[in-house]
Motif scaffolding. Structure first.
Motif, PDB file in Angstrom:
ATOM      1  N   GLY A 260      33.893 -41.871  -0.884  1.00 23.89           N
ATOM      2  CA  GLY A 260      34.063 -42.992  -1.806  1.00 23.89           C
ATOM      3  C   GLY A 260      33.271 -42.807  -3.098  1.00 23.89           C
ATOM      4  N   ILE A 261      32.125 -42.158  -3.022  1.00 16.55           N
ATOM      5  CA  ILE A 261      31.248 -41.955  -4.187  1.00 16.55           C
ATOM      6  C   ILE A 261      31.948 -41.165  -5.295  1.00 16.55           C
ATOM      7  N   LEU A 262      32.919 -40.346  -4.919  1.00 20.74           N
ATOM      8  CA  LEU A 262      33.580 -39.492  -5.922  1.00 20.74           C
ATOM      9  C   LEU A 262      34.277 -40.310  -7.010  1.00 20.74           C
ATOM     10  N   HIS A 263      34.711 -41.519  -6.677  1.00 20.81           N
ATOM     11  CA  HIS A 263      35.415 -42.356  -7.658  1.00 20.81           C
ATOM     12  C   HIS A 263      34.528 -42.624  -8.880  1.00 20.81           C
ATOM     13  N   GLN A 264      33.274 -43.042  -8.627  1.00 25.63           N
ATOM     14  CA  GLN A 264      32.367 -43.319  -9.751  1.00 25.63           C
ATOM     15  C   GLN A 264      31.921 -42.022 -10.428  1.00 25.63           C
ATOM     16  N   MET A 265      31.783 -40.952  -9.649  1.00 25.78           N
ATOM     17  CA  MET A 265      31.346 -39.673 -10.247  1.00 25.78           C
ATOM     18  C   MET A 265      32.406 -39.178 -11.233  1.00 25.78           C
ATOM     19  N   MET A 266      33.671 -39.263 -10.822  1.00 24.58           N
ATOM     20  CA  MET A 266      34.756 -38.777 -11.693  1.00 24.58           C
ATOM     21  C   MET A 266      34.931 -39.687 -12.905  1.00 24.58           C
ATOM     22  N   LYS A 267      34.711 -40.992 -12.711  1.00 27.22           N
ATOM     23  CA  LYS A 267      34.822 -41.942 -13.823  1.00 27.22           C
ATOM     24  C   LYS A 267      33.740 -41.664 -14.870  1.00 27.22           C
ATOM     25  N   ALA A 268      32.515 -41.411 -14.373  1.00 25.76           N
ATOM     26  CA  ALA A 268      31.375 -41.204 -15.278  1.00 25.76           C
ATOM     27  C   ALA A 268      31.421 -39.839 -15.964  1.00 25.76           C
ATOM     28  N   SER A 269      31.961 -38.831 -15.285  1.00 27.28           N
ATOM     29  CA  SER A 269      31.983 -37.469 -15.845  1.00 27.28           C
ATOM     30  C   SER A 269      33.385 -36.871 -15.678  1.00 27.28           C
ATOM     31  N   PRO A 270      34.364 -37.364 -16.461  1.00 24.87           N
ATOM     32  CA  PRO A 270      35.750 -36.948 -16.232  1.00 24.87           C
ATOM     33  C   PRO A 270      35.994 -35.449 -16.418  1.00 24.87           C
ATOM     34  N   GLY A 271      35.134 -34.770 -17.150  1.00 25.62           N
ATOM     35  CA  GLY A 271      35.355 -33.340 -17.389  1.00 25.62           C
ATOM     36  C   GLY A 271      34.823 -32.453 -16.255  1.00 25.62           C
ATOM     37  N   LYS A 272      34.056 -33.017 -15.338  1.00 26.83           N
ATOM     38  CA  LYS A 272      33.427 -32.202 -14.293  1.00 26.83           C
ATOM     39  C   LYS A 272      34.286 -32.165 -13.032  1.00 26.83           C
ATOM     40  N   THR A 273      34.020 -31.159 -12.194  1.00 26.06           N
ATOM     41  CA  THR A 273      34.776 -31.012 -10.948  1.00 26.06           C
ATOM     42  C   THR A 273      33.896 -31.418  -9.770  1.00 26.06           C
ATOM     43  N   PHE A 274      34.427 -32.302  -8.919  1.00 27.25           N
ATOM     44  CA  PHE A 274      33.681 -32.751  -7.741  1.00 27.25           C
ATOM     45  C   PHE A 274      34.462 -32.392  -6.488  1.00 27.25           C
ATOM     46  N   ILE A 275      33.810 -31.645  -5.614  1.00 26.65           N
ATOM     47  CA  ILE A 275      34.481 -31.162  -4.406  1.00 26.65           C
ATOM     48  C   ILE A 275      33.809 -31.824  -3.200  1.00 26.65           C
ATOM     49  N   PRO A 276      34.573 -32.597  -2.404  1.00 29.60           N
ATOM     50  CA  PRO A 276      33.925 -33.199  -1.233  1.00 29.60           C
ATOM     51  C   PRO A 276      33.514 -32.135  -0.226  1.00 29.60           C
ATOM     52  N   ALA A 277      32.300 -32.232   0.297  1.00 29.67           N
ATOM     53  CA  ALA A 277      31.849 -31.272   1.325  1.00 29.67           C
ATOM     54  C   ALA A 277      32.663 -31.525   2.595  1.00 29.67           C
ATOM     55  N   PRO A 278      33.142 -30.469   3.243  1.00 30.02           N
ATOM     56  CA  PRO A 278      33.986 -30.669   4.430  1.00 30.02           C
ATOM     57  C   PRO A 278      33.180 -30.861   5.722  1.00 30.02           C
ATOM     58  N   PRO A 279      33.691 -31.714   6.609  1.00 27.98           N
ATOM     59  CA  PRO A 279      33.052 -31.868   7.919  1.00 27.98           C
ATOM     60  C   PRO A 279      33.517 -30.771   8.876  1.00 27.98           C
ATOM     61  N   ASP A 280      32.925 -30.739  10.085  1.00 30.20           N
ATOM     62  CA  ASP A 280      33.290 -29.670  11.016  1.00 30.20           C
ATOM     63  C   ASP A 280      34.451 -30.059  11.943  1.00 30.20           C
ATOM     64  N   ASN A 281      35.321 -30.958  11.464  1.00 33.50           N
ATOM     65  CA  ASN A 281      36.439 -31.386  12.315  1.00 33.50           C
ATOM     66  C   ASN A 281      37.795 -30.974  11.752  1.00 33.50           C
ATOM     67  N   GLY A 282      37.802 -30.083  10.773  1.00 33.17           N
ATOM     68  CA  GLY A 282      39.075 -29.607  10.230  1.00 33.17           C
ATOM     69  C   GLY A 282      39.566 -30.417   9.038  1.00 33.17           C
ATOM     70  N   CYS A 283      39.004 -31.618   8.822  1.00 31.31           N
ATOM     71  CA  CYS A 283      39.444 -32.425   7.669  1.00 31.31           C
ATOM     72  C   CYS A 283      38.822 -31.862   6.385  1.00 31.31           C
ATOM     73  N   ALA A 284      39.420 -32.259   5.240  1.00 27.62           N
ATOM     74  CA  ALA A 284      38.926 -31.738   3.960  1.00 27.62           C
ATOM     75  C   ALA A 284      37.765 -32.571   3.443  1.00 27.62           C
ATOM     76  N   CYS A 285      37.737 -33.853   3.806  1.00 22.48           N
ATOM     77  CA  CYS A 285      36.647 -34.694   3.317  1.00 22.48           C
ATOM     78  C   CYS A 285      36.235 -35.664   4.407  1.00 22.48           C
ATOM     79  N   ASN A 286      35.270 -36.491   4.102  1.00 17.88           N
ATOM     80  CA  ASN A 286      34.584 -37.241   5.136  1.00 17.88           C
ATOM     81  C   ASN A 286      34.527 -38.735   4.803  1.00 17.88           C
ATOM     82  N   ASP A 287      35.340 -39.531   5.480  1.00 16.71           N
ATOM     83  CA  ASP A 287      35.361 -40.979   5.251  1.00 16.71           C
ATOM     84  C   ASP A 287      34.581 -41.701   6.346  1.00 16.71           C
ATOM     85  N   CYS A 288      33.906 -42.783   5.992  1.00 14.15           N
ATOM     86  CA  CYS A 288      33.250 -43.606   7.009  1.00 14.15           C
ATOM     87  C   CYS A 288      34.298 -44.599   7.532  1.00 14.15           C
TER      88      CYS A 288
END
Ligand code: 13P
Ligand code: SF4
Length: 336
Positions: A260-288
């Motif tokens: 969820g944090i990526l939304h504000q990160m991308m809004k604040a720094s639209p030119g930067k690239t943010f990659i969610p760290a992957p969990p060890d369950n095969g998914c690409a990102c990690n939701d609570c």
């Protein structure tokens, strides 16, 4: 609303934890929520782990410390808490005359659940000469057994405020506790709890991402396990991670916290690239899964029906309030 409607709404909340009434699909929920905010003098407080649309309707978005500070000082009549139960409960503890509603009562927290008050009471009795420092991600029952509360923004400062020889129990997060032990040179006794989201990041997959993006910096929340924290370029609360990404001059970041944090990160720094760290369950990102129980529909319904609302026994509230107040005082002195 008539008594009959209220009674059937309460029964439904007891069973499901939220109101599951039909919401007209043609309704503009963004406009309706704004209308209800004015009509009921309500404020929406949202954690960074909420879905982007919820963050976009919030009056304040923040980490656990910021949310507690806002909840304490708001003059709104109703606090709509888009987060998890312990956060809404903290708001009620701090500002009891306000109505505090939560979109889904079942939005809990694995970390908070890992520390039941009766077991913790026994653990505390086994360490009679220790003070109890508890992470805010715990129930009111645990707060009432604590001397001071901390969040990931102020844990180091608060632990440092005790004499070096003071014996301390730290609960409930063993990862944050171990990290604070490391940065303060302490040997606090740790309760064996962890966050289901932060403990499953995959060191192997993050290492592969670092090879793929050699210039990317790794930003990690201190609820992550030690091997992840050891290779991180920055460790901090959600607010800390967000601020770091705004002021730092790298262009790519691997982010080891809830997505969820990526939304504000991308809004604040639209030119930067943010990659969610992957969990060890095969998914690409990690939701609570707890944070993600909240939806715009549930927010609309809880504002309209003013339920589910947080209620608490006054004696418990007063006992839980003391260590939170101590945290807020130390934080204010430190300029947080
Ligand atoms: P902060 O936003 O305070 O860093 O906490 C993270 C978290 O896990 C909240 O549940
Ligand atoms: Fe609890 Fe972890 Fe979810 Fe935060 S992210 S609410 S600590 S389970």
């Amino acid at each position: 609303m008539n008594t009959e409607t209220l009674a059937s709404a309460s029964a439904e909340i007891e069973q499901k934890g939220f109101l599951d009434l039909e919401v007209d699909p043609t309704l503009d929920l963004f406009a309706e929520i704004e209308r209800l905010k004015k009509e009921k003098n309500a404020i929406v407080l949202a954690h960074y782990y909420q879905d982007a649309d919820i963050q976009d309707i919030a009056d304040y978005i923040g980490d656990s410390l910021g949310l507690a500070q806002q909840a304490e000082k708001t003059e709104a009549d109703m606090i709509v808490f888009a987060g998890v139960h312990f956060m809404a409960e903290t708001a009620k503890i701090l500002n009891p005359t306000k109505k505090v509603v939560i979109p889904d009562l079942k939005a809990g927290c694995s970390l908070s659940d890992s520390c039941p008050p009766p077991l913790f009471k026994r653990f505390k009795e086994q360490h009679p000469d220790h003070v109890v420092v508890s992470y805010i991600n715990c129930s009111a029952g645990i707060k009432a057994l604590s001397d001071v509360i901390v969040t990931s923004s102020n844990a180091k400062i608060i632990v440092d405020s005790f004499p070096q020889d003071q014996k301390i129990i730290f609960a409930p997060d063993k990862n944050l506790g171990a990290y604070i032990n490391k940065v303060t040179g302490r040997n606090m006794v740790l309760w064996n709890g962890a966050c289901m989201v932060h403990e499953i990041f995959s060191l192997e997959r993050i290492t592969k991402l670092k090879v793929q993006y050699p210039k990317a910096k790794l930003l990690a929340h201190p609820e992550c396990e030690e091997p992840i924290l050891r290779i991180a370029d920055y460790v901090g609360s959600t607010t800390g991670i967000l601020k770091y990404s705004q002021t730092d001059d790298a262009q790519e970041y691997i982010v080891a916290t809830e997505t969820g944090i990526l939304h504000q990160m991308m809004k604040a720094s639209p030119g930067k690239t943010f990659i969610p760290a992957p969990p060890d369950n095969g998914c690409a990102c990690n939701d609570c899964p707890h944070m993600k129980r909240n939806t715009l529909e549930k927010i609309y319904l809880c504002m309209k029906y003013e339920q589910p609302a947080i209620e608490m026994e006054e004696q418990l509230r007063l006992a839980a309030r003391k260590p939170i107040e101590r945290m807020l005082e130390i934080s204010a002195k430190a300029g947080l």
